[in-house]
Design a protein around this motif. Structure first.
Motif, mmCIF file in Angstrom:
data_model
loop_
_atom_site.group_PDB
_atom_site.id
_atom_site.type_symbol
_atom_site.label_atom_id
_atom_site.label_comp_id
_atom_site.label_asym_id
_atom_site.label_seq_id
_atom_site.Cartn_x
_atom_site.Cartn_y
_atom_site.Cartn_z
ATOM 1 N N THR A 85 0.815 -1.225 0.000
ATOM 2 C CA THR A 85 0.000 0.000 0.000
ATOM 3 C C THR A 85 0.847 1.273 0.000
ATOM 4 O O THR A 85 0.355 2.350 0.304
ATOM 5 N N TYR A 86 2.115 1.163 -0.356
ATOM 6 C CA TYR A 86 3.001 2.327 -0.388
ATOM 7 C C TYR A 86 2.438 3.407 -1.309
ATOM 8 O O TYR A 86 1.988 3.121 -2.422
ATOM 9 N N ARG A 87 2.435 4.649 -0.815
ATOM 10 C CA ARG A 87 1.966 5.831 -1.546
ATOM 11 C C ARG A 87 0.485 5.784 -1.887
ATOM 12 O O ARG A 87 -0.003 6.593 -2.682
ATOM 13 N N ASN A 88 -0.253 4.879 -1.294
ATOM 14 C CA ASN A 88 -1.698 4.844 -1.516
ATOM 15 C C ASN A 88 -2.357 5.641 -0.387
ATOM 16 O O ASN A 88 -2.846 5.077 0.592
ATOM 17 N N THR A 89 -2.342 6.959 -0.529
ATOM 18 C CA THR A 89 -2.794 7.845 0.552
ATOM 19 C C THR A 89 -4.163 8.462 0.295
ATOM 20 O O THR A 89 -4.670 9.189 1.145
ATOM 21 N N ASP A 90 -4.754 8.204 -0.847
ATOM 22 C CA ASP A 90 -6.113 8.681 -1.081
ATOM 23 C C ASP A 90 -7.073 7.786 -0.289
ATOM 24 O O ASP A 90 -7.074 6.567 -0.474
ATOM 25 N N PRO A 91 -7.855 8.367 0.607
ATOM 26 C CA PRO A 91 -8.691 7.532 1.495
ATOM 27 C C PRO A 91 -9.572 6.529 0.752
ATOM 28 O O PRO A 91 -9.562 5.338 1.073
ATOM 29 N N ASP A 92 -10.324 6.997 -0.227
ATOM 30 C CA ASP A 92 -11.236 6.102 -0.935
ATOM 31 C C ASP A 92 -10.482 5.050 -1.733
ATOM 32 O O ASP A 92 -10.845 3.866 -1.730
ATOM 33 N N ALA A 93 -9.401 5.470 -2.413
ATOM 34 C CA ALA A 93 -8.642 4.536 -3.236
ATOM 35 C C ALA A 93 -7.987 3.455 -2.380
ATOM 36 O O ALA A 93 -7.965 2.275 -2.753
ATOM 37 N N CYS A 94 -7.464 3.855 -1.225
ATOM 38 C CA CYS A 94 -6.803 2.886 -0.351
ATOM 39 C C CYS A 94 -7.804 1.911 0.250
ATOM 40 O O CYS A 94 -7.589 0.689 0.224
ATOM 41 N N ARG A 95 -8.885 2.436 0.777
ATOM 42 C CA ARG A 95 -9.925 1.561 1.343
ATOM 43 C C ARG A 95 -10.415 0.560 0.303
ATOM 44 O O ARG A 95 -10.536 -0.641 0.568
ATOM 45 N N THR A 96 -10.688 1.073 -0.909
ATOM 46 C CA THR A 96 -11.227 0.225 -1.963
ATOM 47 C C THR A 96 -10.226 -0.820 -2.412
ATOM 48 O O THR A 96 -10.582 -1.980 -2.672
ATOM 49 N N ALA A 97 -8.951 -0.429 -2.504
ATOM 50 C CA ALA A 97 -7.922 -1.383 -2.926
ATOM 51 C C ALA A 97 -7.815 -2.532 -1.943
ATOM 52 O O ALA A 97 -7.732 -3.706 -2.347
ATOM 53 N N VAL A 98 -7.819 -2.225 -0.657
ATOM 54 C CA VAL A 98 -7.705 -3.276 0.356
ATOM 55 C C VAL A 98 -8.932 -4.180 0.322
ATOM 56 O O VAL A 98 -8.821 -5.420 0.327
ATOM 57 N N THR B 44 1.288 -2.407 5.311
ATOM 58 C CA THR B 44 1.263 -0.954 5.392
ATOM 59 C C THR B 44 2.425 -0.505 6.272
ATOM 60 O O THR B 44 3.328 -1.283 6.569
ATOM 61 N N ALA B 45 2.422 0.783 6.661
ATOM 62 C CA ALA B 45 3.501 1.320 7.491
ATOM 63 C C ALA B 45 3.060 2.648 8.075
ATOM 64 O O ALA B 45 2.235 3.362 7.494
ATOM 65 N N GLN B 46 3.616 2.979 9.228
ATOM 66 C CA GLN B 46 3.356 4.299 9.801
ATOM 67 C C GLN B 46 3.744 5.395 8.819
ATOM 68 O O GLN B 46 3.057 6.408 8.680
ATOM 69 N N MET B 47 4.839 5.205 8.108
ATOM 70 C CA MET B 47 5.352 6.187 7.165
ATOM 71 C C MET B 47 4.411 6.426 5.985
ATOM 72 O O MET B 47 4.464 7.471 5.329
ATOM 73 N N TYR B 48 3.526 5.468 5.706
ATOM 74 C CA TYR B 48 2.649 5.586 4.543
ATOM 75 C C TYR B 48 1.457 6.507 4.781
ATOM 76 O O TYR B 48 0.758 6.869 3.830
ATOM 77 N N ASP B 49 1.167 6.832 6.036
ATOM 78 C CA ASP B 49 0.037 7.704 6.371
ATOM 79 C C ASP B 49 -1.291 7.163 5.835
ATOM 80 O O ASP B 49 -2.155 7.923 5.379
ATOM 81 N N ASN B 50 -1.462 5.855 5.898
ATOM 82 C CA ASN B 50 -2.717 5.282 5.403
ATOM 83 C C ASN B 50 -3.247 4.151 6.277
ATOM 84 O O ASN B 50 -4.148 3.413 5.865
ATOM 85 N N GLU B 51 -2.702 4.003 7.486
ATOM 86 C CA GLU B 51 -3.135 2.882 8.327
ATOM 87 C C GLU B 51 -4.643 2.923 8.592
ATOM 88 O O GLU B 51 -5.303 1.874 8.589
#
Length: 265
Positions: A11-24, A37-44
């Protein structure tokens, strides 16, 4: 305990909320059971929401995250990992990595904190990422817990033979990030030829090559349903020993993730 699946979703660089949620959610519905994921990715938070939205039980998902380089002092390990669990909306993660052994990393401070988290049940397994062989030796000697996984850049253009041999010898997973070399495998003749042979894409061939290796897993990043499903199709690509050897013989080498403070510099 969640079963470890060798093909996961990065999920690296997947920081768009909707895009990240949908991808997972899409990945889990497609059959993936390993999310990274990672703390550094800002998408947990978005990753956690995607897991919650999928029709898959949390205990069936192998969830991994990583400590940021500023969060490696003993107290910061505990505080930041608790914050990660809150963002991910889970009582535990299956795997917590030290993302980079730089900045605030101190083996004598960082690693005992990970042991404590494992004893307390906040994490199920301890992982390392981007360690050199020397730093890996030090970590293994310092930890009480076994190293479950070591995550590194690995693909046909950076084959990581020494770290792979060490993973097999020590029986830990070598988890490949950038497993399709950020798309560059599409321009590697050997992978193109093998893709044509197996009616597969060069990306699928690259992933299949990784998965043919003992103790190796891969976490390709994808956001669209097409790419998520395409990557998962690598599980159906059966490379012969000759195919694997052909990729092994590639002499071109390129490290994509590199910077002056990286441990190997």
């Amino acid at each position: 305990m969640s079963e470890f699946h060798r093909l996961g979703l990065g999920t690296y660089r997947n920081t768009d909320p909707d895009a990240c949620r949908t991808a997972v959610e899409t990945a889990l519905e497609a059959g993936y059971r390993h999310v990274d994921t990672a703390q550094m990715y800002d998408n947990e938070s978005y990753v956690g929401e995607g897991i919650a939205a999928a029709d898959v039980a949390r205990e069936d998902v192998f969830l991994a995250t990583k400590l940021d380089t500023d969060n490696l002092a003993r107290d910061a390990v505990h505080e930041s990992s608790a914050a990660s669990l809150e963002r991910l909306d889970t009582d535990y993660v299956d795997l917590l990595y030290v993302h980079w052994p730089i900045d605030s990393y101190d083996a004598a401070e960082t690693l005992p904190a990970l042991d404590t988290l494992r004893t307390e049940g906040a994490i199920r397994n301890v992982g390392l990422s981007n360690f050199t062989p020397e730093l890996l030796d030090e970590a293994i000697e310092t930890l009480d817990a076994p190293v479950f996984a070591h995550q590194v850049e690995m693909h046909p253009l950076l084959q990581q033979e020494a770290l792979h041999e060490r993973a097999v010898a020590d029986d830990h997973w070598l988890v490949a990030y950038c497993p399709v070399a950020r798309g560059q495998v599409a321009d590697v003749p050997e992978l193109v030829e093998l893709g044509e042979k197996h009616d597969a894409t060069p990306y699928q061939v690259s992933l299949a090559w990784l998965l043919s290796k003992e103790n190796v897993a891969a976490i390709p990043k994808a956001t669209s349903k097409q790419h998520i499903v395409e990557n998962y199709g690598a599980l159906d690509v059966e490379l012969s020993e000759a195919d694997v050897a052909k990729i092994d013989r590639i002499e071109r080498e390129e490290r994509l993730v590199d910077f002056p403070a990286a441990p190997w510099n």
